[in-house]
Each structure stands twice: as C-alpha cells, then as structure tokens.
Scaffold this active site. Structure first.
Site, short mmCIF file in Angstrom:
data_model
loop_
_atom_site.label_atom_id
_atom_site.label_comp_id
_atom_site.label_asym_id
_atom_site.label_seq_id
_atom_site.Cartn_x
_atom_site.Cartn_y
_atom_site.Cartn_z
N VAL A 14 0.76 -1.10 0.06
CA VAL A 14 0.07 -0.06 0.11
C VAL A 14 0.65 1.23 -0.02
O VAL A 14 0.41 2.26 -0.67
CB VAL A 14 -0.93 -0.01 1.22
CG1 VAL A 14 -1.85 1.25 1.14
CG2 VAL A 14 -1.90 -1.18 1.33
N ALA A 43 9.65 5.82 6.72
CA ALA A 43 10.26 4.75 7.59
C ALA A 43 9.89 3.52 6.89
O ALA A 43 8.65 3.13 6.67
CB ALA A 43 9.48 4.76 8.86
N GLU A 129 -10.30 6.04 5.47
CA GLU A 129 -10.93 5.35 4.11
C GLU A 129 -10.40 4.06 3.55
O GLU A 129 -11.09 3.21 3.34
CB GLU A 129 -11.05 6.43 3.11
CG GLU A 129 -11.86 6.05 1.91
CD GLU A 129 -13.51 5.76 1.95
OE1 GLU A 129 -13.75 4.69 2.00
OE2 GLU A 129 -14.17 6.91 2.31
N ILE A 136 -12.65 1.48 -2.57
CA ILE A 136 -14.13 1.80 -2.69
C ILE A 136 -14.33 2.93 -1.66
O ILE A 136 -13.89 2.82 -0.43
CB ILE A 136 -15.14 1.03 -2.38
CG1 ILE A 136 -14.81 -0.39 -3.37
CG2 ILE A 136 -16.58 1.27 -2.62
CD1 ILE A 136 -15.72 -1.76 -2.99
N GLY A 187 -0.26 -10.07 -3.31
CA GLY A 187 -0.39 -8.94 -2.42
C GLY A 187 -1.61 -8.54 -1.70
O GLY A 187 -2.01 -7.61 -1.09
N LYS A 205 -13.43 -4.86 9.25
CA LYS A 205 -14.11 -3.64 8.47
C LYS A 205 -15.63 -3.61 8.93
O LYS A 205 -16.09 -2.80 8.89
CB LYS A 205 -13.79 -4.41 7.07
CG LYS A 205 -12.50 -4.28 6.63
CD LYS A 205 -12.21 -5.13 5.18
CE LYS A 205 -10.68 -5.16 4.79
NZ LYS A 205 -10.42 -6.29 3.88
N GLY A 302 -5.02 -4.38 -2.76
CA GLY A 302 -3.85 -4.18 -3.70
C GLY A 302 -3.25 -2.81 -3.73
O GLY A 302 -4.18 -1.99 -2.81
N1 HSE Z 1 -6.32 -8.85 3.12
C1 HSE Z 1 -7.44 -7.93 2.72
C2 HSE Z 1 -8.11 -8.33 1.72
C3 HSE Z 1 -6.65 -6.79 2.09
O1 HSE Z 1 -8.04 -9.63 0.94
O2 HSE Z 1 -9.35 -7.90 1.61
C4 HSE Z 1 -7.62 -5.41 1.96
O3 HSE Z 1 -8.11 -4.96 3.29
#
Ligand code: HSE
Length: 438
Positions: A14, A43, A129, A136, A187, A205, A302
């Site tokens: 990210v 960092a 966000e 999204i 990733g 989430k 991603g």
């Molecule tokens: N590991 C999380 C996923 C990454 O697969 O949705 C995004 O938060």
C-alpha cells in the site's frame, strides 16, 4: 501556498501504491487541493531493500519515531499494519499535533474509540478510508453521501482474498491452499492470512462500517465471525445448482432489539448484483430509508487501489488544513482555477465494440461479402452466430456479430456499405458494447 509535508510509516504494497499515485498524479492532486504534497520522510524496515518505485527524492529511515516526531511533518500516513506498535506510533503522532491517515483496519477496529478521543482533544483528523474495502469510498459514502438517511442494513463482500478463493473454487475447481498462495503472492492477503480466511479481516471492516452506519462506538469483539475454511467445492457446486452463489459476507442490521453484526459464508441468489462480484473485487450494498438500496463496487485490495483511498484522505486533510473558504471541497471537485475546458468528443469519434444484427439472404457467399466490408473498414470480428430461419418460408437468416473496438465513424461507413448489398434484407441493428473491464 507552502506544500504540505507528509511522512509515511511503511513502504510495502500500500505504501508503494500511495507513493506511485502521489508521483504520477501530482498535478491533478495539486489542482484538487490548491497545494502541493511533499513526502519528506518514509520509515521502512530495511533501507537497503531494492524497490519497484522511485524513492531517490525521498529520505528513508529505519526509525518510525523519526517520522512521528519530525517537527516539519504535518500529516503521518500509517501503513505498517499490525495493531499494538501501530497504535503507539499513531498516538505519538496525534500527541505531537499531527493529522493521521491510516489503512489499518485492525488498529481502528480495536483501538478506534481511544484514538478518536485523543484526536478530538488534540484537534487533529484521523482518516481511515483505506481501512475498509480498499479503493471503494464507502466511508465517504456512508458519512457524507448517505448522511440524510437512517441506514437500515448493509451487506458487504469485504475480504478480497476470501472472495478470490471462492471465485476460483467455483469457476476453476481449484484447491483452497493453492488459491490462497496465489492471493498472498498478489499482495491481497494479510501478513497473517488466517485473518482473511477465518473472517477476522472482514470482521475488522464490518465493525468500522457498523459504527459509521448506525452511529455506535466500535465494538469489534462483538462481531460474530466465521471464515471460509469449511467451504468445499461440493457446497459451491450444489449451491450453484440451486441458483445461488456462495459469498463471504459481512452483514449489519439495525433492529428494534439492537444491531446485528456478523461475517460468514452466505448463499446469495445469483440474480443479485452483489452475488456476481468475483475475484478480489469488493462490494457493499447499503440500504438507506430514503434512498433505498445502493451498491458500491471496486477493488478491495492491492497497492494502487488502496493507495487511491489513502491519497483521497490526504487530499481531504490538506483541504481542511486551509481555512481559506476557497479551499473547501469544491463544487466540481477541482478548485475553480484548476478547471479545464477539454473538448467533448462527438459520437462519431468514440471507440467501442459493437453488437450487430443482420438480416441476410440465405445463400452461398453472403457472409464473405459482409466480412470483406468489415475488413475494408478495419473492423475485426470477435464472434459470429447464425440463427436458424424463424420459418421455412422466409429466405432470410439472422446473423449476430460482435466486433472488437473500432471508431464509430468507421462502423457507420461499414454499415452504409453493407446495407447497399442486395443480400442485406433489412436495416442493420447496431448496439454499442462495453466490456467495462479496463
Ligand atoms: N487482506 C485484505 C483483503 C486486504 O483480502 O481484502 C484489504 O484489506
């Protein structure tokens, strides 16, 4: 106006996506904020590691406290993940009067209440966000776009890795472990992938979405949680035969009794749009009392997709840093002096693919005449289907063609030429076709 100076904690998937976006879209971002954003310090764990992005103009350090304590840094962007160490860094940054942007759902879900209280006291913003559903803008949608509504419920595919695994199992019959390894390579997966497949990431989430939707404090420990580890290809196949897709869904609903907050595998009728959200894509369906159901869809993981949300938060914070009313959210998203007068293309100049329906005389050589005309206009055919005549007394057959992309003017010219042929018995029906995949 002076550039806003930022510091990043972490330069993984990210972090790299965020830096790339800031470098690539510098002009657009300055047009939207009215100020430049300068990355002063990042960092990283290993300063000597080779990187895919250009960091020559940016100072790197192995000391994350150098970022949160730097006197010239206005905004700290936390992208290291994990929760306890990240929490310490974020709390220090806030204590130092810095605004914070984070993509860290574990941090917000577990310690958000405490962090927000501290931020309130210090008068700084903590924006997150990127913590939910990658690129999204669902937090913005809930907090601003749907602000008029009482949210009744929301349902989301909010773990891209689980969705990727279920999709590959359904479509290609692949083994769970094999797909998970690919998600890690790409990733998408968390540092600890059990967070993905056991529902913890989705629960982080969902806790955040639930709080924003219903105005409740964060209660991660109350989320009912099941992952996808027990789902077999057999279940996926039976569900299919019955007309359902299996998705890992986060669901929250406000009832008279309280709030439902749960993540688990769920059969969804395949005619629902959300049931057809596949791969690493995420989608969240939100039902508001005034607006009804609304659906938000996009890449849930991603580097660049999540970086998109990080940079959007940065832009928001930079706007709020400026008390000048001209720098509040502009009506057309860009500052008035950054609006440009680009031409709007006439339809003849657009480029798209087409569906064509032709009514042709059923005799030898007709198809060759048609394909010759298409070839002369540089139109490449993607698919052709010839339908049986609808009754034996008609000399006409229907031909359906899908084409690759072409400039509309060329297609119009080809249609004129085709309609001049004696073998073309009716006006050619032309419908534009967009794959919407790029
Ligand atoms: N590991 C999380 C996923 C990454 O697969 O949705 C995004 O938060």
């Amino acid at each position: 106006m002076k550039p806003v100076k930022i510091g990043l904690l972490g330069l993984g998937t990210v972090g790299s996506g965020t830096v790339q976006i800031l470098q690539r879209n510098t002009k657009e971002i300055a047009g939207r904020t009215g100020r430049a954003i300068e990355i002063l310090l990042i960092a990283v764990r290993d300063i000597n590691r080779p990187r895919s992005i250009d960091t020559r103009s940016i100072e790197l350090t192995q000391d994350p406290y150098a970022v949160v304590n730097h006197p010239d840094i206005d905004i700290v962007v936390e992208l290291i993940g994990g929760d306890t160490f990240a929490k310490d860094l974020v709390m220090k940054a806030i204590a130092n009067g810095k605004h914070v942007i984070t993509a860290n759902k574990a941090l917000i879900a577990n310690y958000g209440n405490e962090i927000f209280e501290q931020a309130q006291q210090q008068g700084v913003v903590v924006a997150f966000e990127a913590a939910v559903a990658g690129g999204i803008p669902i937090i913005k949608a809930l907090r601003e776009g749907l602000a008029a509504n009482q949210i009744e419920w929301l349902a989301g595919i909010i773990n891209g890795t689980s969705n990727f695994i279920l999709t590959e199992m359904k479509e290609k019959g692949r083994e769970f472990a094999d797909v998970l390894a690919e998600a890690q390579q790409l990733g998408y997966a968390e540092a600890d992938p059990t967070f993905d497949v056991e529902g913890v990431d989705a629960a982080h989430k969902l806790a955040i979405l639930t709080s924003i939707a219903f105005g409740v404090t964060l209660k991660f420990d109350k989320v009912a949680m099941e992952g996808i580890t027990d789902i077999t290809p057999l279940d996926v196949s039976y569900a299919e035969q019955l007309g359902y897709h299996i998705k890992h869904l986060g669901f929250a609903r406000k009832t008279q009794q309280g709030i439902e907050m749960r993540v688990h595998p769920t059969l969804i009728p395949r005619q629902r749009l959300i049931a057809n959200v596949d791969g690493v894509m995420n989608a969240i369906l939100v039902k508001g009392d005034a607006v009804g159901p609304t659906l938000y869809y996009g890449a849930g993981a991603g580097g660049k997709a999540t970086g998109s949300a990080v940079v959007a938060d940065l832009i928001d914070v930079v706007r709020t840093l400026t008390s000048d009313p001209d720098n509040r959210v502009p009506h057309l998203a860009f500052q008035a002096d950054a609006l440009v007068d680009l031409p709007i293309l006439p339809l003849t100049q657009i480029e798209t693919a087409y569906y064509l329906r032709l009514s042709l005389l059923d005799k030898a050589g007709v198809l060759a005449e048609i394909t010759q005309i298409l070839g002369q206009h540089h139109i490449s055919i993607e698919a052709v289907i010839q339908k049986e005549p609808s009754n034996e007394n008609t000399p006409a057959v229907t031909m359906i063609m899908l084409t690759h992309k072409v400039i509309e003017q060329h297609m119009n010219q080809a249609i004129v030429a085709m309609e001049r042929l004696d073998s073309v018995m009716a006006k050619v029906v032309k419908i534009r076709l967009e794959h919407l995949n790029k």
